[in-house]
Scaffold this active site. Structure first.
Site, PDB file in Angstrom:
ATOM      1  N   ALA A   1     -22.508  20.260  29.843  1.00 42.40           N
ATOM      2  CA  ALA A   1     -21.533  20.652  29.852  1.00 42.40           C
ATOM      3  C   ALA A   1     -20.801  21.045  31.723  1.00 42.40           C
ATOM      4  O   ALA A   1     -21.923  20.802  32.047  1.00 42.40           O
ATOM      5  CB  ALA A   1     -20.530  22.002  29.212  1.00 42.40           C
ATOM      6  N   ASN A   2     -19.805  21.484  31.869  1.00 43.30           N
ATOM      7  CA  ASN A   2     -19.003  21.388  33.015  1.00 43.30           C
ATOM      8  C   ASN A   2     -17.793  22.174  33.211  1.00 43.30           C
ATOM      9  O   ASN A   2     -17.409  22.973  31.323  1.00 43.30           O
ATOM     10  CB  ASN A   2     -18.331  20.559  33.707  1.00 43.30           C
ATOM     11  CG  ASN A   2     -16.901  19.514  33.625  1.00 43.30           C
ATOM     12  OD1 ASN A   2     -16.296  20.101  32.911  1.00 43.30           O
ATOM     13  ND2 ASN A   2     -17.614  18.012  32.176  1.00 43.30           N
ATOM     14  N   ARG A   3     -16.544  23.264  34.060  1.00 46.11           N
ATOM     15  CA  ARG A   3     -16.187  24.216  33.584  1.00 46.11           C
ATOM     16  C   ARG A   3     -14.662  24.073  33.769  1.00 46.11           C
ATOM     17  O   ARG A   3     -13.526  24.843  33.632  1.00 46.11           O
ATOM     18  CB  ARG A   3     -16.475  25.172  35.511  1.00 46.11           C
ATOM     19  CG  ARG A   3     -17.363  26.195  35.356  1.00 46.11           C
ATOM     20  CD  ARG A   3     -17.477  26.760  36.251  1.00 46.11           C
ATOM     21  NE  ARG A   3     -18.393  27.366  36.742  1.00 46.11           N
ATOM     22  CZ  ARG A   3     -19.475  28.084  35.876  1.00 46.11           C
ATOM     23  NH1 ARG A   3     -18.416  28.492  35.158  1.00 46.11           N
ATOM     24  NH2 ARG A   3     -20.663  28.794  36.074  1.00 46.11           N
ATOM     25  N   SER A   4     -14.225  22.646  32.654  1.00 46.53           N
ATOM     26  CA  SER A   4     -12.805  22.354  33.007  1.00 46.53           C
ATOM     27  C   SER A   4     -12.410  23.154  31.410  1.00 46.53           C
ATOM     28  O   SER A   4     -13.377  22.938  30.364  1.00 46.53           O
ATOM     29  CB  SER A   4     -12.945  20.731  32.965  1.00 46.53           C
ATOM     30  OG  SER A   4     -11.570  20.547  31.993  1.00 46.53           O
TER      31      SER A   4
ATOM     32  N   ALA B   1     -12.898  15.817  32.329  1.00 41.34           N
ATOM     33  CA  ALA B   1     -13.782  16.269  33.569  1.00 41.34           C
ATOM     34  C   ALA B   1     -15.254  15.861  32.751  1.00 41.34           C
ATOM     35  O   ALA B   1     -15.819  16.489  32.076  1.00 41.34           O
ATOM     36  CB  ALA B   1     -14.284  17.717  33.904  1.00 41.34           C
TER      37      ALA B   1
END
Ligand code: C5P
Length: 224
Positions: free
Chosen positions: A29-32, A95
């Protein structure tokens, strides 16, 4: 009603991160946070548009007055976007993970005391690029986002050409800026015609101003 800037238009927005499964319990995952994309969807609805918001997994509530489609992976996001077309304006604020695990394991990967399993990656579809290059049914206004940590405008100009979109909303997401996941955003609007830099504003205010600009830029022809 009909006097509002986007009445009669269909606006498609992607927002949030994507989750790319590794096995049934793990993902990349990512921090969006989805805050900017969700705010744009809400602002477009407030401007009278019919809005479809395709959202990855986020911790914020669904905006009122939009049709929301919840997805997890990039491939699911692309499918949902294709299903939601045609649109007058398509805004790609998600994102999207560039890579997914190559070959999701059907069973939970076990630690059995030997070497950790290798994590091989495969390239995800580029949703913005795909839609911007549609031979038929390309939305008349296609907007991309560029989150950069250096040489923001230069990278955004290159991205505009590479993705084939009409406008890039670029921002600096260096750790010190607090933009990724934060309440404020300082954006640069990059088109073939030039660059316009806005001061740091709340993400809701950025959304309202962006939507007003998109309404000016979008050709008047309505897609039903
Ligand atoms: O290439 P990069 O990820 O920096 O481009 C960012 C822009 O492209 C954003 O508008 C993002 O929503 C979109 N994008 C996409 N699908 C991908 C990667 C990025 O739609 N797989």
């Amino acid at each position: 009603e009909s006097g509002r800037a986007l009445s009669g238009r269909h606006v498609l927005v992607t927002s949030g991160p994507t989750h790319e499964p590794i096995d049934p319990v793990r993902y990349i995952a990512n921090r969006s946070s989805g805050r900017q994309g969700h705010a744009i969807a809400a602002a477009a609805a407030a401007a009278g548009a019919r809005v479809t918001l395709v959202s990855g997994p986020v911790a914020i509530p669904d905006p009122a007055g939009v049709e929301i489609v919840h997805v997890e992976s990039a491939r699911e996001m692309l499918a949902a976007v294709e299903k939601a077309l045609p649109a007058d304006i398509a805004i790609f604020a998600a994102a999207v993970a560039d890579w997914r695990a190559a070959g999701e394991s059907e069973q939970k990967l076990k630690k059995d005391g030997s070497e950790p399993p290798p994590l091989r990656l495969a390239l995800n579809p580029d949703i913005l690029k795909t839609v911007a290059h549609l031979p038929a049914g390309r939305p008349p206004l296609v907007v991309g986002f560029a989150a950069e940590t250096e040489r923001v405008i230069e990278h955004a100009q290159a991205k505009l050409a590479r993705k084939g979109c009409d406008l890039i909303v670029a921002n600096d997401v260096s750790p010190g800026t607090g933009i990724m996941g934060g309440a404020e955003n300082a954006v640069h609007l990059v088109t073939a015609a030039g660059v316009e830099s806005w001061p740091s504003l709340g993400k809701e205010e950025v959304a309202r101003r962006l939507v007003a600009r998109f309404a000016e830029l979008a050709p008047r022809a309505n897609v039903k």
